[in-house]
Design a protein around this motif. Structure first.
Motif, PDB file in Angstrom:
ATOM      1  N   PHE A   1       0.860  -1.181   0.000  1.00 26.12           N
ATOM      2  CA  PHE A   1       0.000   0.000   0.000  1.00 26.12           C
ATOM      3  C   PHE A   1       0.899   1.235   0.000  1.00 26.12           C
ATOM      4  O   PHE A   1       1.661   1.444   0.938  1.00 26.12           O
ATOM      5  N   HIS A   2       0.826   2.042  -1.060  1.00 26.06           N
ATOM      6  CA  HIS A   2       1.652   3.234  -1.193  1.00 26.06           C
ATOM      7  C   HIS A   2       0.849   4.471  -0.802  1.00 26.06           C
ATOM      8  O   HIS A   2      -0.365   4.531  -1.018  1.00 26.06           O
ATOM      9  N   ARG A   3       1.530   5.467  -0.262  1.00 25.48           N
ATOM     10  CA  ARG A   3       0.880   6.704   0.172  1.00 25.48           C
ATOM     11  C   ARG A   3       0.138   7.389  -0.973  1.00 25.48           C
ATOM     12  O   ARG A   3      -0.898   8.007  -0.785  1.00 25.48           O
TER      13      ARG A   3
ATOM     14  N   ALA B   1      -4.005  -1.730  -8.233  1.00 25.96           N
ATOM     15  CA  ALA B   1      -5.227  -0.954  -8.033  1.00 25.96           C
ATOM     16  C   ALA B   1      -4.819   0.397  -7.460  1.00 25.96           C
ATOM     17  O   ALA B   1      -3.687   0.567  -7.002  1.00 25.96           O
ATOM     18  N   TYR B   2      -5.723   1.354  -7.480  1.00 20.56           N
ATOM     19  CA  TYR B   2      -5.448   2.683  -6.940  1.00 20.56           C
ATOM     20  C   TYR B   2      -6.586   3.130  -6.023  1.00 20.56           C
ATOM     21  O   TYR B   2      -7.753   3.096  -6.422  1.00 20.56           O
ATOM     22  N   SER B   3      -6.230   3.514  -4.806  1.00 19.56           N
ATOM     23  CA  SER B   3      -7.180   4.092  -3.863  1.00 19.56           C
ATOM     24  C   SER B   3      -6.393   4.791  -2.752  1.00 19.56           C
ATOM     25  O   SER B   3      -5.828   4.127  -1.878  1.00 19.56           O
ATOM     26  N   VAL B   4      -6.365   6.110  -2.807  1.00 20.66           N
ATOM     27  CA  VAL B   4      -5.662   6.882  -1.779  1.00 20.66           C
ATOM     28  C   VAL B   4      -6.335   6.672  -0.427  1.00 20.66           C
ATOM     29  O   VAL B   4      -5.669   6.488   0.595  1.00 20.66           O
TER      30      VAL B   4
ATOM     31  N   CYS C   1       1.687   3.399  10.621  1.00 18.10           N
ATOM     32  CA  CYS C   1       2.795   3.752   9.723  1.00 18.10           C
ATOM     33  C   CYS C   1       2.400   4.918   8.833  1.00 18.10           C
ATOM     34  O   CYS C   1       2.740   4.947   7.654  1.00 18.10           O
ATOM     35  N   SER C   2       1.691   5.885   9.383  1.00 15.77           N
ATOM     36  CA  SER C   2       1.205   7.000   8.572  1.00 15.77           C
ATOM     37  C   SER C   2       2.329   7.905   8.086  1.00 15.77           C
ATOM     38  O   SER C   2       2.137   8.696   7.171  1.00 15.77           O
ATOM     39  N   ASP C   3       3.535   7.781   8.664  1.00 16.67           N
ATOM     40  CA  ASP C   3       4.667   8.591   8.216  1.00 16.67           C
ATOM     41  C   ASP C   3       5.482   7.903   7.125  1.00 16.67           C
ATOM     42  O   ASP C   3       6.404   8.490   6.581  1.00 16.67           O
ATOM     43  N   GLN C   4       5.138   6.672   6.787  1.00 18.16           N
ATOM     44  CA  GLN C   4       5.861   5.916   5.762  1.00 18.16           C
ATOM     45  C   GLN C   4       5.305   6.215   4.368  1.00 18.16           C
ATOM     46  O   GLN C   4       4.164   6.636   4.221  1.00 18.16           O
ATOM     47  N   GLN C   5       6.113   5.963   3.343  1.00 13.74           N
ATOM     48  CA  GLN C   5       5.664   6.114   1.960  1.00 13.74           C
ATOM     49  C   GLN C   5       5.007   4.845   1.433  1.00 13.74           C
ATOM     50  O   GLN C   5       4.179   4.898   0.533  1.00 13.74           O
ATOM     51  N   VAL C   6       5.387   3.699   1.989  1.00 14.51           N
ATOM     52  CA  VAL C   6       4.831   2.418   1.544  1.00 14.51           C
ATOM     53  C   VAL C   6       4.803   1.447   2.720  1.00 14.51           C
ATOM     54  O   VAL C   6       5.668   1.476   3.582  1.00 14.51           O
TER      55      VAL C   6
END
Length: 125
Positions: free
Chosen positions: A16-18, A80-83, A95-100
């Motif tokens: 899951f990417h930011r 898939a894409y979903s922010v 892990c809200s500070d991570q990029q992935v």
């Protein structure tokens, strides 16, 4: 005293990417019988998270959030894409500070007629 240099040797099943990108391995796609156009979602039940197919491609008209598509022509990996979904997962695993965030999946569980895959969430990232 000897220490192990590789603390984890198992490759992740889903990322899951930011920016909203969700990478799904062929193992997960096969377990959930995912194909192009299917829509995924994550359900939380008590303290467990489950990945599942919320809509099959033949039930959908138009484009949807978290709709799967192939990464390459002959590949079984999907994207898939979903922010909203990615950021919710990142908040859920602290892990809200991570990029992935890379997660593994556990065993398949049937709930009703739908297969669900358990997302394995570790406390130490």
């Amino acid at each position: 005293m000897m220490i192990s240099l590789l603390d984890r040797t198992r490759k992740h099943d889903i990322s899951f990417h930011r920016n909203g990108k969700i990478d799904i391995t062929a193992r997960v796609a096969k377990a959930l019988n995912l194909s192009n156009g299917d829509v995924i979602n994550v359900a939380v039940d008590n303290s467990e998270c489950f990945l599942y197919v919320s809509h099959k491609a033949d039930e959908c008209v138009g484009s949807h959030e978290a709709q799967c598509s192939s990464t390459k022509n002959l590949s079984n990996n999907l994207r898939a894409y979903s922010v909203r979904l990615c950021r919710a997962i990142m908040d859920l695993v602290n892990c809200s500070d991570q990029q992935v965030v890379h997660l593994n999946c556990g065993e398949k569980v049937m709930k009703g007629n739908k297969p669900f895959l358990t997302l394995i969430i570790r406390n130490n990232f």
